[in-house]
Design a protein around this motif. Structure first.
Motif, PDB file in Angstrom:
ATOM      1  N   ARG A 167      -3.365  16.317   6.968  1.00 24.92           N
ATOM      2  CA  ARG A 167      -3.618  16.452   8.274  1.00 24.92           C
ATOM      3  C   ARG A 167      -3.869  17.316   8.750  1.00 24.92           C
ATOM      4  O   ARG A 167      -4.260  18.754  10.315  1.00 24.92           O
ATOM      5  N   GLU A 168      -2.453  18.064   8.542  1.00 24.80           N
ATOM      6  CA  GLU A 168      -2.376  19.645   9.592  1.00 24.80           C
ATOM      7  C   GLU A 168      -3.289  20.893   9.268  1.00 24.80           C
ATOM      8  O   GLU A 168      -3.800  21.860  10.441  1.00 24.80           O
ATOM      9  N   LEU A 169      -3.644  20.864   7.857  1.00 22.06           N
ATOM     10  CA  LEU A 169      -3.879  21.922   7.157  1.00 22.06           C
ATOM     11  C   LEU A 169      -6.218  21.305   7.457  1.00 22.06           C
ATOM     12  O   LEU A 169      -6.534  22.262   7.062  1.00 22.06           O
ATOM     13  N   ARG A 170      -6.206  20.289   7.920  1.00 25.14           N
ATOM     14  CA  ARG A 170      -7.278  19.093   8.197  1.00 25.14           C
ATOM     15  C   ARG A 170      -8.436  20.081   6.894  1.00 25.14           C
ATOM     16  O   ARG A 170      -9.496  19.954   6.970  1.00 25.14           O
ATOM     17  N   VAL A 171      -7.865  19.057   6.533  1.00 20.66           N
ATOM     18  CA  VAL A 171      -8.403  19.066   4.683  1.00 20.66           C
ATOM     19  C   VAL A 171      -7.952  17.117   4.113  1.00 20.66           C
ATOM     20  O   VAL A 171      -7.854  16.587   4.999  1.00 20.66           O
ATOM     21  N   PRO A 172      -9.768  16.706   3.582  1.00 18.86           N
ATOM     22  CA  PRO A 172      -9.512  15.200   4.169  1.00 18.86           C
ATOM     23  C   PRO A 172      -8.763  14.852   2.372  1.00 18.86           C
ATOM     24  O   PRO A 172      -9.105  15.037   2.024  1.00 18.86           O
ATOM     25  N   PHE A 173      -7.642  13.938   2.681  1.00 20.99           N
ATOM     26  CA  PHE A 173      -6.183  13.182   1.479  1.00 20.99           C
ATOM     27  C   PHE A 173      -6.664  12.508   1.459  1.00 20.99           C
ATOM     28  O   PHE A 173      -6.744  11.192   2.497  1.00 20.99           O
ATOM     29  N   ILE A 174      -7.854  11.689   0.375  1.00 24.70           N
ATOM     30  CA  ILE A 174      -8.004  10.563   0.929  1.00 24.70           C
ATOM     31  C   ILE A 174      -8.128   9.043  -0.591  1.00 24.70           C
ATOM     32  O   ILE A 174      -8.816   8.133   0.249  1.00 24.70           O
ATOM     33  N   SER A 175      -7.351   9.986  -1.669  1.00 21.36           N
ATOM     34  CA  SER A 175      -7.061   8.909  -2.735  1.00 21.36           C
ATOM     35  C   SER A 175      -5.788   9.213  -3.014  1.00 21.36           C
ATOM     36  O   SER A 175      -5.535  10.262  -3.604  1.00 21.36           O
ATOM     37  N   ASN A 176      -6.044   8.192  -4.062  1.00 22.69           N
ATOM     38  CA  ASN A 176      -4.395   7.727  -5.277  1.00 22.69           C
ATOM     39  C   ASN A 176      -4.373   7.429  -6.474  1.00 22.69           C
ATOM     40  O   ASN A 176      -5.837   6.284  -6.135  1.00 22.69           O
ATOM     41  N   GLN A 177      -4.620   6.996  -7.197  1.00 19.29           N
ATOM     42  CA  GLN A 177      -4.851   7.121  -8.336  1.00 19.29           C
ATOM     43  C   GLN A 177      -3.652   6.738  -9.843  1.00 19.29           C
ATOM     44  O   GLN A 177      -3.004   7.110 -10.116  1.00 19.29           O
ATOM     45  N   PRO A 178      -3.765   5.403  -9.530  1.00 17.99           N
ATOM     46  CA  PRO A 178      -2.162   5.174 -10.470  1.00 17.99           C
ATOM     47  C   PRO A 178      -3.089   4.044 -11.100  1.00 17.99           C
ATOM     48  O   PRO A 178      -4.166   3.345 -10.719  1.00 17.99           O
ATOM     49  N   GLN A 179      -1.667   3.825 -12.139  1.00 19.29           N
ATOM     50  CA  GLN A 179      -1.490   2.636 -13.160  1.00 19.29           C
ATOM     51  C   GLN A 179      -1.602   1.306 -11.730  1.00 19.29           C
ATOM     52  O   GLN A 179      -1.146   1.258 -11.324  1.00 19.29           O
ATOM     53  N   TYR A 180      -2.022  -0.264 -12.539  1.00 19.31           N
ATOM     54  CA  TYR A 180      -2.760  -1.134 -11.576  1.00 19.31           C
ATOM     55  C   TYR A 180      -3.731  -1.944 -12.304  1.00 19.31           C
ATOM     56  O   TYR A 180      -4.656  -1.592 -13.268  1.00 19.31           O
ATOM     57  N   SER A 181      -2.932  -3.536 -12.248  1.00 16.21           N
ATOM     58  CA  SER A 181      -3.285  -4.666 -13.322  1.00 16.21           C
ATOM     59  C   SER A 181      -2.891  -5.739 -12.930  1.00 16.21           C
ATOM     60  O   SER A 181      -1.602  -5.355 -11.884  1.00 16.21           O
ATOM     61  N   ALA A 182      -3.051  -6.943 -13.428  1.00 18.55           N
ATOM     62  CA  ALA A 182      -2.762  -8.129 -13.283  1.00 18.55           C
ATOM     63  C   ALA A 182      -1.326  -7.860 -13.675  1.00 18.55           C
ATOM     64  O   ALA A 182      -0.291  -8.571 -13.517  1.00 18.55           O
ATOM     65  N   LEU A 183      -0.662  -6.940 -15.094  1.00 17.60           N
ATOM     66  CA  LEU A 183       0.374  -7.540 -16.005  1.00 17.60           C
ATOM     67  C   LEU A 183       1.246  -5.412 -14.707  1.00 17.60           C
ATOM     68  O   LEU A 183       2.657  -6.004 -14.709  1.00 17.60           O
ATOM     69  N   TRP A 184       0.109  -5.401 -14.375  1.00 15.84           N
ATOM     70  CA  TRP A 184       1.184  -3.650 -14.233  1.00 15.84           C
ATOM     71  C   TRP A 184       1.364  -3.726 -12.089  1.00 15.84           C
ATOM     72  O   TRP A 184       0.124  -3.359 -11.866  1.00 15.84           O
TER      73      TRP A 184
END
Length: 333
Positions: A167-184
């Motif tokens: 936000r301070e640098l005014r750049v669009p930080f929009i996502s995270n890529q995690p492991q995710y499933s019904a088991l995890w």
């Protein structure tokens, strides 16, 4: 194919993202990899994810070749940097300014494009000051080499720190890529609430738990020949955490639920992660075009609440929910 906004931005991504980890330039010949990419395009997938470290940069080359001739504006191309590439010299890894500036140029060259839509920190870097990393990302965006930035497997506190600096640098930080499933489900307790607060979406990897949620692994049986569990190039190591008879027996209890929805087990698994409104897209890989076509059918599926509850009951206590395991995904160096 449905599309969703990625984070608090105007960028739309396809609900199914085609990823080439553990496949392109590794488990799958180049012609077969290209056939899978073309099947993804034919099915309406517009979002393609890779990383410079996949097959030590070769996977980016394969993806770039497979996408050549497509209208660039109709695609969302995502890549990542952090892990060692090249000969593994002292500056060939991490999120230092030197490594990021060199990495983005290498990725663009290999992918055959002037920019990527999303440039991601593949992990948190304990050895580099966050300010150095975020200023480098901001400069990459301002140079037009990336349109947006994201991360992978950051904890809730790390996301908050990164978002504040973005936000301070005014750049669009929009996502995270995690492991995710019904088991995890380790992101549900902390990462997802923080992401909602910050305007960040998840692009989740391994929604079928490295293939376990397809139902092809049976309790008390040897894994099928040629499956991920028998792959010596990294696949077997990743899937090992789920190959326990108690887990495999619980997974088989999902079959009647899939049948009730007229879905395959794989489609049910992918549709399940897409029920979470903080998930913008589910990453799928493929070794043959038919797998792409099967998984794409999960887009737009609505699983009724009673069946979501039955999935929880079927899996019971084999589901991993420990939020501390997100931090464990980032190497100490």
């Amino acid at each position: 194919m449905k599309h969703r906004y990625l984070g608090n931005s105007g960028l739309k991504v396809s609900e199914i993202t085609y990823g080439n980890w553990l496949t392109h330039a590794s488990q799958v010949e180049n012609d077969a990899a290209a056939a899978c990419v073309h099947a993804a395009l034919d099915a309406g997938i517009t979002t393609f994810d890779t990383a410079d470290m996949y097959a030590n940069t070769a996977a980016e080359v394969v993806l770039g070749d497979a996408l050549r001739g497509q209208r660039r504006e109709s695609l969302e191309i995502l890549t990542k940097a952090y892990y060692p590439v090249g000969p593994g010299g002292p500056n060939d890894t991490g999120l230092s300014r030197k490594h990021l500036m060199e990495s983005i140029d290498g990725s663009l060259r290999r992918l055959g494009t002037d920019y990527v839509d999303l440039y991601q920190a593949h992990r948190w870097d304990n050895a580099t000051p966050l300010e150095e990393t975020m200023v480098a990302f901001a400069d990459i965006v301002r140079a037009g080499k990336a349109l947006y930035i994201g991360v992978s497997e950051w904890t809730a506190d790390q996301l908050r720190a990164g978002a504040e600096m973005a936000r301070e640098l005014r750049v669009p930080f929009i996502s995270n890529q995690p492991q995710y499933s019904a088991l995890w489900r380790v992101i549900e307790a902390e990462v997802v609430p923080a992401s909602r607060e910050l305007g960040i979406s998840q692009i989740v990897w391994s929604p079928v738990a490295q293939g376990v949620l397809t139902g092809k692994y049976l309790p008390g049986r040897t894994p099928p020949a040629g499956s991920r569990a028998t792959d010596g190039n990294g696949g077997a190591e990743m899937i090992g955490r789920h190959l326990r008879d108690e887990v495999l027996e619980r997974v088989q209890r999902l079959r009647p639920i899939a049948d009730e929805l007229s879905l395959t087990m794989a489609q049910l698994a992918v549709a399940w992660v897409l029920q979470n409104d903080n998930v913008a897209s589910a990453l799928i890989g493929a070794s043959r075009p038919g797998q792409v076509q099967e998984n794409v059918a999960a887009s737009g599926v609505a699983i009724p609440g009673d069946l979501m509850s039955r999935i929880d009951e079927a899996l019971g206590d084999v589901v991993d929910r420990d939020p501390a395991k997100t931090a464990a995904e980032s190497p100490l160096r």
